[in-house]
Design an enzyme around this catalytic site. Structure first.
Site, PDB file in Angstrom:
ATOM      1  NE  ARG A 197      -2.451   1.150   3.635  1.00 10.68           N
ATOM      2  CZ  ARG A 197      -3.074   0.731   4.872  1.00 10.68           C
ATOM      3  NH1 ARG A 197      -4.243   0.709   4.747  1.00 10.68           N
ATOM      4  NH2 ARG A 197      -2.448   0.923   5.900  1.00 10.68           N
ATOM      5  CB  THR A 251      -2.132   7.086  -3.250  1.00 10.77           C
ATOM      6  OG1 THR A 251      -1.450   5.888  -3.307  1.00 10.77           O
ATOM      7  CG2 THR A 251      -1.049   8.174  -3.909  1.00 10.77           C
ATOM      8  CG  ASP A 263       2.377  -3.486   9.361  1.00  7.79           C
ATOM      9  OD1 ASP A 263       2.676  -4.934   8.930  1.00  7.79           O
ATOM     10  OD2 ASP A 263       2.542  -2.600   8.472  1.00  7.79           O
ATOM     11  CG  ASP A 303       6.105  -4.007  10.440  1.00  5.16           C
ATOM     12  OD1 ASP A 303       6.652  -4.854   9.569  1.00  5.16           O
ATOM     13  OD2 ASP A 303       5.712  -2.948  10.550  1.00  5.16           O
TER      14      ASP A 303
END
Length: 209
Positions: free
Chosen positions: A104, A108, A200, A203
Site C-alpha cells: 500500500r 495514496t 501492522d 511487522d
C-alpha cells in the site's frame, strides 16, 4: 451484495484477543494467527459439497460422506497473508497455493502490485483469498480483480479483522465475493490503520518495523 460473515466462535474470539495484545511476541503471534486461520477454515468451507461413499470399518460396512472432488486454491496477499496459509493447509492439504504481492502506497493508500503467481488450473478452482486485515479494501479488491482476470469465478475473502470502510469497498467492487472475518472493528484512522485493530500484521508476524 456480498455477504459479511463474522465468526464469533469462543475459541476464535479468545485467540483474537491475544493476537491484538501489543505484548504478544512475534512467535506467539505467528502461532495464534495460524490457529485462528485453521478454526476459521471450518466456517469458510461449510458449503463444500459432499458425496456418499461406503467404508469398511472393523465391524461392518458404513455409509459415509467425503468431499465431492472440490478443487481449492488458497491465495494469500503477501506478505501478511502467509501467516494464515499453514493453518488452512492443515485442514485442506490438497489445496494449491497462489500468491499475490501488493503493498500500500503510504501517501495514496492505493495498492501497488509487485508479484502475482497462480496455479495453472486456477479457473477450475474455488478460491479463498487470505489477508489478516481488511482495511481500506483497496488491496483485497485489486487482488480479487487479478484472480478474476485469470478466469476464476468462485472467490471468498477471509480476514482476521475488517474495517467497515474495507467491507463497503469490496462489496462495491465485487458484490459476488463473500467476506469472512473474526471481527469487524470501529473505523480506519488517518493513516489507514484499523482502530482498534492489531497494528501492522506483517511487522508483528515477522518481527520487522
Amino acid at each position: 451484495m456480498a455477504n459479511i460473515c463474522v465468526l464469533d466462535h469462543p475459541l476464535i474470539q479468545h485467540k483474537l484477543s491475544l493476537i491484538r495484545d501489543e505484548n504478544t511476541s512475534s512467535k506467539e503471534f505467528r502461532s495464534l494467527v495460524e490457529e485462528v486461520a485453521m478454526l476459521m477454515a471450518y466456517e469458510v468451507t461449510r458449503d463444500f459439497p459432499l458425496e456418499g461413499v461406503e467404508v469398511q470399518t472393523p465391524v461392518a460396512l458404513a455409509k459415509a460422506k467425503k468431499l465431492a472432488g472440490k478443487k481449492v486454491a488458497l491465495v494469500p496477499i503477501l506478505r501478511a497473508g502467509l501467516g494464515m496459509v499453514d493453518g488452512m493447509l492443515k485442514l485442506i492439504p490438497a489445496a494449491k497455493v497462489g500468491h499475490i504481492g501488493l503493498y500500500r502506497d503510504d501517501e495514496t493508500l492505493k495498492p501497488v502490485k509487485y508479484y502475482c503467481k497462480m496455479p495453472a488450473d486456477i479457473k477450475e478452482r474455488d478460491i479463498i483469498l487470505i489477508d489478516p486485515m481488511l482495511a481500506t479494501g483497496g488491496s483485497a479488491s485489486a487482488a480479487i480483480g487479478f484472480i478474476k482476470e485469470r478466469g476464476a469465478k468462485n472467490i471468498k475473502l477471509m480476514c482476521l479483522i475488517a474495517a467497515p470502510e474495507g467491507i463497503r469497498a469490496v462489496q462495491r467492487a465485487h458484490s459476488d465475493v463473500d467476506i469472512f472475518a473474526a471481527a469487524v472493528d470501529e473505523k480506519l484512522n488517518e493513516q489507514g490503520y484499523i482502530v482498534p485493530g492489531l497494528g501492522d500484521a506483517g511487522d508483528r508476524l515477522f518481527g520487522t518495523k
